[in-house]
Design an enzyme around this catalytic site. Structure first.
Site, PDB file in Angstrom:
ATOM      1  N   SER A  82     -19.707 -35.444   8.613  1.00  0.00           N
ATOM      2  CA  SER A  82     -18.710 -34.032   8.756  1.00  0.00           C
ATOM      3  C   SER A  82     -17.562 -33.608   7.771  1.00  0.00           C
ATOM      4  O   SER A  82     -17.941 -34.230   6.369  1.00  0.00           O
ATOM      5  CB  SER A  82     -16.371 -34.511   9.348  1.00  0.00           C
ATOM      6  OG  SER A  82     -15.603 -33.699   9.226  1.00  0.00           O
ATOM      7  N   TYR A 131     -10.082 -40.178  10.084  1.00  0.00           N
ATOM      8  CA  TYR A 131     -11.266 -39.784  10.404  1.00  0.00           C
ATOM      9  C   TYR A 131     -12.226 -39.218   9.543  1.00  0.00           C
ATOM     10  O   TYR A 131     -12.783 -39.522   9.488  1.00  0.00           O
ATOM     11  CB  TYR A 131     -10.523 -37.988  11.034  1.00  0.00           C
ATOM     12  CG  TYR A 131     -12.463 -38.166  11.417  1.00  0.00           C
ATOM     13  CD1 TYR A 131     -12.828 -37.860  12.342  1.00  0.00           C
ATOM     14  CD2 TYR A 131     -12.285 -36.235  11.011  1.00  0.00           C
ATOM     15  CE1 TYR A 131     -14.008 -37.152  12.834  1.00  0.00           C
ATOM     16  CE2 TYR A 131     -13.227 -35.763  11.278  1.00  0.00           C
ATOM     17  CZ  TYR A 131     -14.604 -36.262  12.024  1.00  0.00           C
ATOM     18  OH  TYR A 131     -15.647 -35.559  12.924  1.00  0.00           O
TER      19      TYR A 131
END
Length: 330
Positions: free
Chosen positions: A129, A154
């Site tokens: 990501s 995250y």
């Protein structure tokens, strides 16, 4: 050839599976169909894939090492794996941090161990990501940039997954490619993403939350471009490039983004235009774990993968809104 896709009921997973089936590949998909967002959307994605006889689905949690090993062990030599299963969402990581460690870290380990013991998997491509860049202010973000200061759990779990993969490439020679995705949107997209949230609110006449008072820029990347880049990476096995390897482990990282960040307010205006309605804006401060701007340096992706994102928000947003209206019969 056979490709195993984890998280196949997800947005990118379904889209990549459909593209692989269209070009004649056999696809085995696994997903746990959790309720982070409406499982009905996931089931409807699977229903589209199930129309093709070359698709097979098994409901398995990627963090279940025995279940994952069983599926991977059944793959033929030369098969490839596209590991997309993840607990997504920056804000939700503040509410349920354990889910991120379970899926993003333990799940990565389950896949790596299964690949290691199989011994004949040709290539493991996995999702990372743009969040790994944290609060970096140098633009555009390049894979060589420092990424050891994540500002959300995250992001920390996604960077952990990258490091685990590099380690397994180094120790066991497992060919792997990590893809840092930048704000993916498009038909069949996730309900927790801005395109979905804004479109739904505008069509229902409800206000939308605009964080950092709208002073944000995102490298919005249309799903078709992401699929093209992902499959190009899947097809290119690290370690087979030749002398240029330089003795490095067979592990590569690439950014997949549009390389043209858009102002958040311009994105909202594009959705308004596609919906034919004005949005009611509720300006909010920056959320914890969020970043002001993202932009992908895609030079390496262009060079090595032939990556060439073409879809602007002027084209992509109306396509998403058209799908949203049809799916929800609005």
């Amino acid at each position: 050839m056979t490709v195993l896709i984890t998280g196949v009921a997800g947005f990118i997973g379904m889209s990549c599976a459909a593209a692989l089936l269209d070009r004649g590949e056999e696809v085995v998909g696994i997903d746990n169909l959790n309720d982070y967002y409406d499982p009905e959307l996931k089931k409807n994605r699977l229903a589209r894939l199930a129309e093709n006889r070359r698709f097979r689905f098994e409901k398995i949690d990627v963090a279940d090492p025995d279940g994952v090993a069983q599926v991977v062990n059944a793959l033929p030599d030369g098969a490839r794996i596209l590991h997309l299963a993840a607990q997504a969402g920056v804000r939700y990581s503040l509410e349920n941090p354990g889910a991120y460690l379970e899926t993003n870290v333990r799940g990565q380990l389950s896949i790596l161990e299964a690949v290691r013991h199989h011994g004949g998997i040709r290539h493991l491509t996995y999702a990372s990501s743009s969040s790994v860049y944290g609060g970096n202010t140098k633009m555009p973000f390049a894979v060589e940039d420092r990424v050891d200061r994540p500002i959300s759990l995250y992001a920390a779990t996604k960077r952990s997954a990258e490091m685990m993969s590099w380690c397994y490439a180094h120790l066991y020679g497992l060919p792997q490619t990590g893809l840092r995705y930048f704000t993916v949107y498009g038909p069949w997209g996730r309900p927790d993403m801005s395109a979905f949230l804004f479109t739904e609110a505008i069509l229902k006449g409800e206000p939308i939350n605009v964080f950092n008072h709208g002073d944000m820029r995102r490298d919005f990347t249309f799903i078709d471009d992401i699929v093209a880049g992902t499959l190009a990476a899947l097809d290119r096995t690290p370690g087979t490039e030749g002398p240029a390897d330089g003795g490095e482990p067979p592990h590569r990282l690439y950014n997949l983004g549009n390389n043209r960040p858009e102002h958040l307010m311009d994105f909202i205006r594009a959705i308004e235009q596609a919906c034919g309605r004005k949005a009611t804006l509720e300006m909010k401060p920056m959320q914890p774990g969020d970043v002001k701007e993202t932009c992908a340096d895609i030079d390496a992706s262009v060079r090595d993968l032939g990556f060439s994102p073409k879809t602007t928000i002027a084209e992509g947003v109306p396509r998403f809104v058209a799908w949203f209206r049809e799916y929800h019969r609005l």
